[in-house]
Scaffold this motif. Structure first.
Motif, short mmCIF file in Angstrom:
data_model
loop_
_atom_site.label_atom_id
_atom_site.label_comp_id
_atom_site.label_asym_id
_atom_site.label_seq_id
_atom_site.Cartn_x
_atom_site.Cartn_y
_atom_site.Cartn_z
N ARG A 279 76.20 33.90 -51.41
CA ARG A 279 75.51 33.05 -52.39
C ARG A 279 75.83 31.57 -52.18
N HIS A 283 72.55 26.35 -50.98
CA HIS A 283 71.22 26.33 -51.59
C HIS A 283 70.91 24.98 -52.22
N ALA A 298 65.65 31.47 -52.06
CA ALA A 298 66.37 31.56 -53.33
C ALA A 298 67.87 31.64 -53.08
N ARG A 299 68.65 31.39 -54.13
CA ARG A 299 70.10 31.41 -53.98
C ARG A 299 70.60 32.77 -53.48
N GLU A 301 69.04 34.66 -51.43
CA GLU A 301 68.35 35.00 -50.18
C GLU A 301 68.90 34.21 -49.00
N ARG A 331 63.44 42.55 -51.80
CA ARG A 331 64.00 41.88 -52.98
C ARG A 331 62.97 40.93 -53.59
N SER A 333 63.19 38.19 -55.27
CA SER A 333 63.41 36.75 -55.13
C SER A 333 62.93 36.20 -53.79
N ARG A 335 60.04 37.23 -52.26
CA ARG A 335 58.65 37.62 -52.05
C ARG A 335 57.82 36.49 -51.45
#
Length: 739
Positions: A279, A283, A298-299, A301, A331, A333, A335
């Motif tokens: 994480r 980001h 995303a955070r 990803e 997942r 997040s 997409r």
């Protein structure tokens, strides 16, 4: 030769002597002259190393540890005594030592401490000049013991073995987590998924350099790597210089996402096995980074950040292959990024691997193959999905086993100690990928295994790219008659296997020992080798010289493409030799003979650990992760030897490591029994081996039969008995019959 004295634990004494911990405890109780503790506590005593060695020597216990284990122990003792931090210098020294002949290395190990340190200092300085970003090196008198062990390890086992021990120790000291090598067959698969012959290859999370080494084997001549851990970056540099001396190597230590060491590099290919589930990957500070051409990850990803980092470093039309966790494919997040990768044509294929292919071993990882779009290039209308886990999951082999009728079983499962049918996985993945790249529009696929899905069909509200879900939709294409015939064949094989298993299990070839278990005197394999009762062989890097105590390479040859290679997975699965000679680059490999005893070099709970070579094994080359024991038939029975060498307790006592347990062959112990008695035990062990083989065959055939039956019922190719009869009756009345 003078060496600094240190203190050792009972566990380290067992490794030095090549015995179990229980034997050391027994020595302490039975022998009054056993060295008294010189430190530690009552529950964890420490002993003076030189006193222990003198005691062992007086009783004929010469060290049974392999050179790599000697180096590992010396490093532990050196750290215990507060030695100077020279890890970087030792890594550099491996590169220099590998350039010396065995005779030169022997001369160095036999020199005085002062001469040894001076020689090592000169070698390390020379190597530092060849390795970019290497720092200054300074060895001292207290380093003599570890330097001597390192030179001996390089001489006897090669530079890569020494590198592995040094990096292992350094990673322990730095409390690093998640650092591990990508398995060589998996690295080769990723490299072979890149079409053509890329000249320049980047790995932005290179670790020990396994993927870049695989790229070099495919012809790459410019190797770029980056890793967060300095020890991994340096290890990768040295390793690549050893395995690909003709290539230009450039490896840097820094975080690739936050501090890209090659910002202007556009490589022909990118290979990467990035860290998962991170994480804190940057980001917030990287929110406006130009690399996020397909959307800001995303955070949660970080994997999609690595995917876009790889694409940003590709020349137009270049390919990338990344090993990713399955959650990346579905997942929520991620997409939007997934949708843009599909829409743009950057994502070309997703290949699901069976569990056990790489760490984490309980998860079926995926390979994403990407291509940087070319301006004005062809439109990508579909994405290839391959589920190798459907046919080559952990434990897969020919169901009939060695010498039986081949019926492929598709047993799902997996775990920490599972073996993978790499030949099947590689063949299925590469076969589908090459057929797809040759003509994507005409690609037909294989029902339940490979399927090309249109871009429009993927761009729904979820954009789930999980191969198992997408290839399953193609099962309806299977011909019902073909599936029924396959089911009948599997069912008949299962009935035959069940009968064979019942006959084998019903045989009695043993009796109870009495009131207490039998005890016997034992000897280590190293002792037996020194006495001429057996020869211990292994595949070694070219130029490496084996030890006289049984660790030698024996008569070997360079890999011959006409010969198969026997691997540890073959022993575990009970299959014949399936390895590729390409897996033995730069090694001389012994040729297996009838009656040789083969033991896996990596301990696990799955499958057999040892077996006796039969006609199918004879003539094959010995794989890198297999030990070969060649017994003198006038002194040792082969099946007796295999039974005791592969025993669970014996393997455990002779293994070192934490996540991966490596078997030290010289420390395996064998009872000292008359040959006639050995033969009786050997016959019993042969029966146990046959029982295991028959059970494996029956299990795989049962899995195959159940899989075909369930898939046919759910796919519509098979009907339950009652419904099938009713359907036939209706069809038999004809169109004019009343309904």
């Amino acid at each position: 030769m003078p060496q600094s004295s240190a203190q050792v634990t009972a566990a380290e004494i067992s490794r030095i002597a090549g015995v179990t911990r229980a034997t050391v405890s027994n020595w302490r109780r039975r022998h009054e002259d056993f060295p008294a503790p010189s430190g530690g506590t009552e529950s964890s005593p420490l002993y003076d190393l030189e006193s222990v060695r003198a005691w062992l020597s007086a009783r004929g216990h010469v060290s049974a540890a392999s050179p790599s284990e000697e180096l590992r122990t010396t490093l532990r003792l050196r750290a215990q005594s507060g030695g100077s931090g020279v890890s970087e210098g030792l890594l550099l020294l491996v590169l220099a030592a590998a350039g010396h002949s065995p005779e030169e290395l022997t001369a160095v190990t036999e020199s005085s401490d002062a001469d040894l340190v001076a020689h090592a200092q000169r070698d390390a300085v020379t190597a530092a000049d060849a390795v970019p970003a290497a720092g200054p090196v300074r060895f001292g008198a207290g380093d003599a013991a570890v330097l001597r062990a390192l030179y001996a390890c390089v001489r006897d086992e090669g530079g890569q073995a020494a590198l592995g021990v040094l990096a292992e120790r350094e990673l322990e000291d730095s409390a690093a987590s998640g650092a591990y090598l990508t398995p060589a067959p998996l690295a080769d698969l990723l490299a072979r998924l890149v079409p053509g012959s890329p000249s320049s290859v980047l790995d932005p999370a290179c670790g020990g350099g396994t993927l870049l080494a695989a790229a070099a084997r495919q012809g790459a001549r410019e190797l770029y790597g980056q890793d967060t851990l300095p020890v991994q970056a340096l290890r990768s540099s040295v390793s690549l210089m050893l395995t690909a001396p003709e290539a230009a190597v450039s490896v840097r230590a820094a975080d690739s996402l936050r501090a890209d060491a090659f910002p202007d590099l556009l490589a022909d290919a990118v290979l990467c096995n990035p860290p998962y589930g991170v994480r804190d990957w940057g980001h917030d500070e990287l929110a406006y980074d130009p690399r996020w051409a397909y959307g800001v990850p995303a955070r949660a990803e970080s994997e999609l950040a690595w995917v876009q980092h790889a694409l940003a470093h590709l020349a137009p039309g270049g390919y990338a292959a990344l090993l990713l966790p399955p959650a990346t494919a579905g997942r929520a997040s991620g997409r939007r990024v997934r949708a843009e990768l599909v829409r743009s044509g950057a994502l070309r294929a997703v290949i699901a691997l069976p569990a056990g292919a790489s760490v984490p071993l309980h998860v079926g990882l995926q390979v994403w193959v990407l291509q940087r779009p070319e301006p004005g290039g062809p439109e990508r209308k579909s994405v290839l999905f391959v589920d190798t886990a459907a046919d080559a999951a952990t434990g897969t082999a020919t169901a009939a086993g060695r010498g039986g009728t081949a019926v492929t079983a598709r047993a799902r499962g997996g775990g920490r100690s599972s073996s993978v049918d790499w030949e099947g996985v590689t063949g299925r993945a590469l076969g589908a990928w090459r057929a797809f790249t040759e003509n994507p529009d005409a690609f037909e696929g294989e029902p339940g295994v490979a399927h090309a899905v249109g871009v429009v069909d993927l761009l729904d509200d979820v954009v789930d790219l999980t191969p198992a879900r997408l290839v399953r939709a193609s099962r309806a294409e299977v011909d019902p008659a073909e599936l029924s015939a396959g089911l009948d064949t599997a069912r008949r094989g299962l009935v035959g296997a069940a009968r064979s298993l019942a006959r084998t299990a019903g045989r009695e070839g043993w009796s109870a020992a009495g009131a207490s278990a039998r005890e016997w005197r034992t000897a280590t394999a190293s002792d037996l080798a020194r006495g001429g009762a057996l020869t211990l062989l292994r595949s070694l890097p070219e130029g490496a010289r084996g030890r006289a105590d049984g660790g030698g390479s024996g008569s070997g040859q360079r890999p011959d493409t006409a010969r198969a290679v026997l691997t540890g997975s073959d022993i575990a699965r009970g299959s014949g030799p399936t390895g590729d000679p390409a897996e033995l680059p730069g090694h001389t490999a012994p040729v297996i003979a009838l009656g040789d005893v083969l033991v896996r070099a990596v301990a696990s709970e799955d499958g057999s650990m040892a077996r006796v070579a039969d006609e199918e094994d004879a003539g094959a080359l010995l794989g890198l992760h297999v030990h070969l024991f060649r017994p003198d038939p006038a002194r040792l029975d082969a099946w007796f030897l295999a039974g005791f060498l592969g025993a669970e307790e014996n393997i455990a006592a002779a293994s070192t490591g934490s996540t991966v347990l490596t078997v030290s062959p010289g420390r395996l112990r064998v009872p000292l029994l008359p040959l006639e008695e050995q033969r009786r035990y050997g016959e019993a062990f042969r029966h146990v081996h046959e029982l295991r083989a028959q059970a494996r065959r029956a299990t795989l055939l049962a899995e195959e039969t159940a899989r075909l039956l369930a898939g046919g019922l759910t796919g519509g190719q098979l009907l339950p008995a009652g419904e099938a009869a009713e359907g036939d009756a209706v069809r038999g009345r004809g169109d004019d019959s009343p309904h």
